[in-house]
Design a protein around this motif. Structure first.
Motif, PDB file in Angstrom:
ATOM      1  N   GLY A 163     -18.387  71.658  35.038  1.00  8.23           N
ATOM      2  CA  GLY A 163     -19.475  71.897  34.081  1.00  8.23           C
ATOM      3  C   GLY A 163     -20.241  70.621  33.779  1.00  8.23           C
ATOM      4  N   ARG A 164     -20.998  70.639  32.682  1.00  2.19           N
ATOM      5  CA  ARG A 164     -21.815  69.481  32.270  1.00  2.19           C
ATOM      6  C   ARG A 164     -21.669  69.286  30.774  1.00  2.19           C
ATOM      7  N   LEU A 165     -21.769  68.031  30.339  1.00  3.54           N
ATOM      8  CA  LEU A 165     -21.752  67.794  28.894  1.00  3.54           C
ATOM      9  C   LEU A 165     -22.976  68.465  28.279  1.00  3.54           C
ATOM     10  N   GLN A 166     -22.780  69.172  27.209  1.00  2.00           N
ATOM     11  CA  GLN A 166     -23.877  69.854  26.522  1.00  2.00           C
ATOM     12  C   GLN A 166     -24.549  68.880  25.544  1.00  2.00           C
ATOM     13  N   PRO A 167     -25.790  69.185  25.112  1.00  2.00           N
ATOM     14  CA  PRO A 167     -26.465  68.279  24.176  1.00  2.00           C
ATOM     15  C   PRO A 167     -25.580  67.954  22.971  1.00  2.00           C
ATOM     16  N   TRP A 168     -25.585  66.709  22.547  1.00  2.00           N
ATOM     17  CA  TRP A 168     -24.821  66.177  21.411  1.00  2.00           C
ATOM     18  C   TRP A 168     -23.323  66.052  21.672  1.00  2.00           C
ATOM     19  N   VAL A 169     -22.889  66.447  22.861  1.00  2.00           N
ATOM     20  CA  VAL A 169     -21.479  66.238  23.217  1.00  2.00           C
ATOM     21  C   VAL A 169     -21.463  65.023  24.138  1.00  2.00           C
ATOM     22  N   ALA A 170     -20.538  64.101  23.913  1.00  2.00           N
ATOM     23  CA  ALA A 170     -20.577  62.813  24.609  1.00  2.00           C
ATOM     24  C   ALA A 170     -19.309  62.593  25.415  1.00  2.00           C
ATOM     25  N   SER A 171     -19.334  61.543  26.261  1.00  2.00           N
ATOM     26  CA  SER A 171     -18.134  61.256  27.050  1.00  2.00           C
ATOM     27  C   SER A 171     -16.967  60.905  26.127  1.00  2.00           C
ATOM     28  N   LYS A 172     -17.260  60.393  24.922  1.00  2.00           N
ATOM     29  CA  LYS A 172     -16.190  60.115  23.956  1.00  2.00           C
ATOM     30  C   LYS A 172     -15.387  61.387  23.676  1.00  2.00           C
ATOM     31  N   ASP A 173     -16.069  62.531  23.704  1.00  2.00           N
ATOM     32  CA  ASP A 173     -15.377  63.786  23.413  1.00  2.00           C
ATOM     33  C   ASP A 173     -14.402  64.162  24.529  1.00  2.00           C
ATOM     34  N   ILE A 174     -14.660  63.672  25.751  1.00  2.00           N
ATOM     35  CA  ILE A 174     -13.719  63.956  26.854  1.00  2.00           C
ATOM     36  C   ILE A 174     -12.379  63.280  26.548  1.00  2.00           C
ATOM     37  N   ILE A 175     -12.463  62.017  26.157  1.00  2.00           N
ATOM     38  CA  ILE A 175     -11.203  61.297  25.934  1.00  2.00           C
ATOM     39  C   ILE A 175     -10.541  61.748  24.622  1.00  2.00           C
ATOM     40  N   LEU A 176     -11.354  62.129  23.646  1.00  2.00           N
ATOM     41  CA  LEU A 176     -10.742  62.677  22.424  1.00  2.00           C
ATOM     42  C   LEU A 176     -10.030  63.997  22.747  1.00  2.00           C
ATOM     43  N   GLU A 177     -10.617  64.765  23.659  1.00  2.00           N
ATOM     44  CA  GLU A 177      -9.966  66.021  24.081  1.00  2.00           C
ATOM     45  C   GLU A 177      -8.633  65.709  24.792  1.00  2.00           C
ATOM     46  N   MET A 178      -8.640  64.668  25.618  1.00  2.00           N
ATOM     47  CA  MET A 178      -7.390  64.265  26.290  1.00  2.00           C
ATOM     48  C   MET A 178      -6.338  63.891  25.248  1.00  2.00           C
ATOM     49  N   LEU A 179      -6.764  63.147  24.215  1.00  2.00           N
ATOM     50  CA  LEU A 179      -5.815  62.737  23.168  1.00  2.00           C
ATOM     51  C   LEU A 179      -5.333  63.947  22.371  1.00  2.00           C
ATOM     52  N   ARG A 180      -6.233  64.896  22.158  1.00  2.00           N
ATOM     53  CA  ARG A 180      -5.847  66.113  21.420  1.00  2.00           C
ATOM     54  C   ARG A 180      -4.761  66.851  22.203  1.00  2.00           C
ATOM     55  N   ARG A 181      -4.960  66.914  23.540  1.00  2.00           N
ATOM     56  CA  ARG A 181      -3.997  67.666  24.354  1.00  2.00           C
ATOM     57  C   ARG A 181      -2.685  66.927  24.572  1.00  2.00           C
ATOM     58  N   LEU A 182      -2.792  65.604  24.812  1.00  2.00           N
ATOM     59  CA  LEU A 182      -1.617  64.889  25.334  1.00  2.00           C
ATOM     60  C   LEU A 182      -0.921  63.978  24.326  1.00  2.00           C
ATOM     61  N   SER A 183      -1.594  63.593  23.253  1.00  2.00           N
ATOM     62  CA  SER A 183      -1.054  62.699  22.212  1.00  2.00           C
ATOM     63  C   SER A 183      -1.037  61.231  22.668  1.00  2.00           C
TER      64      SER A 183
END
Ligand code: MIC
Ligand code: SF4
Length: 646
Positions: A163-183
């Protein structure tokens, strides 16, 4: 099965051992990075090891952390670093030139290379398709001297982005998502390799944000392939000749696979006070703010600042908010000055800071008492901001800037149209703030101020330890807890006796005095929980306890860099074999370990007797044979000296 990018780089740099699960491997290091807060120690260590010239392709010392010159100490360190860099053949990035990781990415990083840095966010370089690892200063010093860097062979986890990052969603959210999933411990012993169609929408700075904060997962490192985005970035930086394509083979083998669909990602935020307490921004929207800080090595690229300038343009920061912005490098600063964005930022009332770590390491901008601070940084550990009872949240620049204008945490998707940012075709590059070393260093005089205290000699690790438990901690203790940073403490980074007074200062102000009282009574032992020593690579979190007489640290499990640092400075790192034994030990108990050397050499188990309780338990160690030898010699400096003498 084909190779991943990580495997390709590891294979071409392997100098010792065999790639495979459970093996220790040694890799050749092409480049080293040091900064002023850990780098003075690296230089003192290089001197202690008797090295006269670095042997890497490129070694660079940056001045970016200890920037407050409220007395002579930091200024002395800068002068020492500049002169010793000249002597040892190291490039020197002057104060004002920018944050080490941002500048290294812009000016030196290159696909296919290895980089070892005395800073835990060195993996930022992974955005360029290199293996960039954070380590303790001593490991970096050894690598700078041409020695291999040893690590347990990491597992390679493929993270497929679709997919693609949607407006106002940033690459920071990718790594925050990784932290949310993996701790914060989910990355232990792993390299995360991002791939798949979704990486196309991420330019190199966006990729570097993801790799940077992989450090918060506890990962060995993270990286992206080197593709057309990498080429475009290097060309824009005037370094097109450093590009090479580096892609995973079509049938590349990954030890584990994860997938993130960027279409579905939403703006995320990490709540106080651990980077993995991640929730959607909408869940905490409406929280009143006192401070917003944009910057740090995670989010201070041109795009990060341009988004902010665009949103700020014509508006004023909310009355209840103090906002700061930090350009990550002099180049980024110049870029926003030239195109007028700086004026938009200043007119909006945001406080522009010099290109340095600044508030991220507690160098100013401590929030008010019980204040809520929203930061684009990577760490929010208790007390790191300089205010112990502040609430620090971590987010993207998009979330930060919209929230700064609203005065409360806001989902930026409610703001309006996402600003279009035109990226520079060519950046305004000017390397005159980087001083190259002379070919002939014979005339260089190393300048040392009174705050620079050479390292003391370390004794050999005793065969028998009988010491008191001086402290028992909970899980996720960071090196910020063990050895705080900030404006008060950082000036003592090259003075161990002085800095040791701050050990555990925020959590346990009596720690230092209790340790000193025990120093001549067999020393002390620390009992810790899980993920002990996460965060910063600062080896002061090992050297200071060692100086105070800490003999062993027994925990549920360790974070990677601190574990290595304990070994390098001769503190015995052990883990409870049975987690339940953690509950049987209390602060004040006297513990004994007999025949330590034989127990460490002959197996993985070490018997610990609890003399106070009349009980005991089995601890285990995960050191390689090489590491056991280093530890028992009293640490890496002793072991290097021994090797040089034989
Ligand atoms: C950090 O972010 O904690 C630091 C300050 O950059 C450290 C290095 C240090 O303590 O000097 C790190 O990340 O390793
Ligand atoms: Fe500097 Fe903060 Fe990055 Fe550490 S995390 S290098 S203190 S900007």
């Amino acid at each position: 099965m084909g190779d991943s990018v990580a495997q390709k780089i590891l294979k071409t740099h392997l100098v010792d051992g065999e790639i495979g699960p459970g093996n220790e491997i040694g890799i050749r290091i092409d480049q080293t990075l040091h900064q002023d807060a850990t780098g003075t120690m690296v230089m003192l260590e290089l001197e202690a090891m008797g090295l006269d010239r670095v042997k890497t392709e490129r070694s660079v010392t940056y001045v970016d952390h200890n920037m407050l010159q409220s007395d002579f100490r930091n200024a002395d360190d800068h002068r020492y670093l500049q002169s010793v860099a000249q002597k040892l053949g190291i490039h020197y990035s002057r104060p004002g030139n920018g944050i080490c990781h941002q500048v290294h990415l812009e000016r030196f990083g290159a696909p296919g290379r290895t980089l070892l840095g005395s800073d835990s966010h060195t993996p930022t370089g992974g955005g360029l398709g290199m293996i960039a690892i954070g380590a303790g200063g001593l490991d970096v010093a050894v690598a700078a001297g041409g020695g291999a860097y040893y690590l347990p062979c990491p597992q390679i986890v493929g993270v497929r982005l679709t997919g693609r990052l949607q407006p106002w969603v940033a690459s920071k959210d990718i790594i925050l998502e990784m932290l949310r999933r993996l701790s914060v411990k989910g990355g232990f012993g792993k390299i995360f390799e991002y791939h798949g169609p979704g990486i196309e929408c991420l330019d190199v700075p966006a990729r570097s944000t993801v790799c940077n904060m992989g450090a918060e997962l506890g990962a060995t490192t993270s990286l992206f392939p080197s593709d057309w985005q990498t080429k475009k970035y290097l060309e824009a930086m005037g370094r097109g000749e450093h590009w090479q394509e580096l892609l995973p083979d079509e049938n590349a083998h990954y030890d584990e696979l994860l997938e993130i669909n960027l279409d579905e990602l939403v703006p995320l935020i990490a709540k106080p006070s651990n980077p993995d307490l991640v929730v959607p921004v909408s869940e905490v929207a409406g929280t009143k703010l006192h401070q917003v800080c944009v910057g740090s090595c995670t989010n201070s690229s041109f795009h990060d600042l341009a988004i902010c300038a665009n949103v700020l343009n014509g508006n004023v920061v909310a009355d209840n908010v103090s906002m700061t912005l930090t350009p990550g490098s002099k180049n980024v600063f110049n870029e926003i000055a030239e195109n007028g964005m700086l004026a938009d930022i200043i007119n909006a009332g945001a406080r522009i800071l010099e290109s340095a770590c600044g508030p991220c390491i507690g160098m100013g901008q401590a929030p008010p008492s019980q204040g809520v601070s929203l930061r684009t940084f990577n760490r929010n550990f208790l007390g790191r901001s300089g205010t112990k009872d502040a609430y620090v949240y971590l987010c993207s620049p998009e979330v930060a800037v919209v929230s700064a204008l609203k005065g409360e945490i806001t989902d930026p998707r409610d703001w309006g149209e996402y600003p279009a940012v035109t990226m520079p075709e060519k950046y305004l590059v000017d390397d005159r703030m980087i001083i190259s070393p002379p070919d002939d260093p014979s005339g260089v005089v190393v300048e040392r101020g009174p705050n620079i205290v050479p390292l003391e000699d370390f004794s050999v690790t005793p065969d028998s330890i009988e010491s008191e438990v001086v402290l028992k901690t909970a899980d996720n203790i960071s090196t910020d807890h063990i050895m705080p940073a900030g404006a008060k403490v950082l000036p003592f980074r090259s003075n161990i006796p002085e800095i040791s007074k701050f050990t555990y200062y925020v959590l346990d102000p009596g720690f230092h005095d209790r340790c000193l009282a025990l120093k001549d009574k067999g020393g002390s032992i620390i009992i810790g929980g899980s993920n002990y020593g996460q965060g910063s690579s600062r080896e002061h979190a090992a050297i200071a306890p060692r100086y105070l007489g800490v003999k062993a640290v027994i925990v549920k499990d360790f974070a990677r860099i601190h574990w290595n640092n304990l070994i390098n400075f001769g503190i015995v790192p052990l883990q409870f074999s049975e987690l339940a034994d953690y509950d049987t030990v209390e602060q004040g108990d006297r513990l004994a370990i007999r025949n330590l050397h034989a127990q460490m050499r002959n197996g993985r188990e070490v018997q610990v007797d609890n003399l106070t309780k009349g009980t005991g338990f089995t601890a285990k160690h995960t050191l390689s044979e090489r590491q056991v030898a280093v530890l028992l010699a009293g640490g890496l400096i002793n072991s290097v000296k021994l090797a040089n003498a034989s």
